[in-house]
Design a protein around this motif. Structure first.
Motif, PDB file in Angstrom:
ATOM      1  N   SER A  14       0.824  -1.198   0.000  1.00  0.00           N
ATOM      2  CA  SER A  14       0.000   0.000   0.000  1.00  0.00           C
ATOM      3  C   SER A  14       0.862   1.253   0.000  1.00  0.00           C
ATOM      4  O   SER A  14       0.586   2.231  -0.692  1.00  0.00           O
ATOM      5  N   SER A  15       1.993   1.198   0.770  1.00  0.00           N
ATOM      6  CA  SER A  15       2.900   2.338   0.830  1.00  0.00           C
ATOM      7  C   SER A  15       3.564   2.574  -0.520  1.00  0.00           C
ATOM      8  O   SER A  15       3.723   3.709  -0.965  1.00  0.00           O
ATOM      9  N   GLN A  18       1.304   4.252  -3.005  1.00  0.00           N
ATOM     10  CA  GLN A  18       0.720   5.503  -2.533  1.00  0.00           C
ATOM     11  C   GLN A  18       0.773   6.560  -3.622  1.00  0.00           C
ATOM     12  O   GLN A  18       1.787   6.717  -4.306  1.00  0.00           O
ATOM     13  N   THR A  19      -0.318   7.272  -3.833  1.00  0.00           N
ATOM     14  CA  THR A  19      -0.359   8.328  -4.839  1.00  0.00           C
ATOM     15  C   THR A  19       0.222   9.605  -4.262  1.00  0.00           C
ATOM     16  O   THR A  19      -0.156  10.043  -3.183  1.00  0.00           O
ATOM     17  N   GLU A  61       1.747   6.990  -8.660  1.00  0.00           N
ATOM     18  CA  GLU A  61       2.332   6.164  -7.618  1.00  0.00           C
ATOM     19  C   GLU A  61       3.744   6.648  -7.322  1.00  0.00           C
ATOM     20  O   GLU A  61       4.473   7.093  -8.215  1.00  0.00           O
ATOM     21  N   LYS A  62       4.137   6.529  -6.070  1.00  0.00           N
ATOM     22  CA  LYS A  62       5.392   7.103  -5.614  1.00  0.00           C
ATOM     23  C   LYS A  62       6.580   6.641  -6.450  1.00  0.00           C
ATOM     24  O   LYS A  62       7.402   7.456  -6.890  1.00  0.00           O
TER      25      LYS A  62
END
Length: 207
Positions: A14-15, A18-19, A61-62
């Motif tokens: 999820s991390s 992350q957007t 996304e990161k």
């Protein structure tokens, strides 16, 4: 040896997905041009270029945003520029040489060239292709007969010329159609010659 719990693994995924939103700065290349030539990486949601502020706002996304940020310095380089001096010369009997007109252009790579010299006596149109070592000019040139509204093309050519830096090259030559032909065939007719001198000018300040 212990393994991450399913909940821990999901938290890590999820991390990673992350957007985030990030502003990327440009110095030379317009952000809109960067976007136009970009194959958008997977994970990027939106790209918003602002050419006035030389900024690109990226959402995604990161990891994808970080990857895109690494691509910017590779693309944001100053374009090669060249100084091209075009000189129209009239060669008369013997060694007489008269400069009719000289124009100095500063051009980027793959730039169109369209110039009229000698008050319309000579026209050249083409494209300058450059490299760090030399330039090439692919062009059509024509010499004009008559003056004013009565001017018509007398002769033309299409050719490509290599332009080693800092070396003057005669790239086109025509007999002057407006000059009287010598009665003595052993005397060379008056000629119009177009000379070109190319210089790498990326470091020159833009005027």
């Amino acid at each position: 040896m212990s393994f991450p719990s399913p909940a821990h693994r999901e938290a890590r995924i999820s991390s990673a997905m992350q957007t985030v939103i990030r502003n990327l700065r440009f110095q030379n290349l317009k952000p809109s041009k960067f976007v136009a030539n970009l194959k958008k990486p997977e994970g990027i949601v939106s790209l918003t270029p602002n050419d006035a502020q030389m900024r690109l706002t990226v959402q995604g996304e990161k990891e994808a945003v970080e990857l895109l940020a690494q691509m910017v310095p590779l693309a944001d380089v100053r374009s090669l520029r060249y100084q091209l001096a075009l000189t129209l010369v009239r060669l008369g009997p013997g060694t007489r040489r008269t400069v009719l007109e000289k124009k100095v252009l500063v051009l980027e790579n793959n730039t169109k060239v369209a110039q009229s010299l000698g008050q319309g006596a000579f026209e050249v149109q083409g494209v300058l292709h450059g490299s760090p070592k030399e330039a090439q000019l692919t062009f059509a040139a024509r010499v004009m007969r008559g003056t004013g509204a009565q001017r018509v093309a007398a002769e033309s050519l299409q050719v490509m010329r290599r332009l080693p830096f800092q070396k003057t090259v005669a790239i086109a030559r025509f007999d002057d159609p407006n000059a009287k032909r010598p009665a003595n065939k052993k005397v060379a007719p008056i000629a119009l010659v177009l000379e070109a001198l190319a210089t790498e000018a990326t470091s020159f300040p833009i005027k």
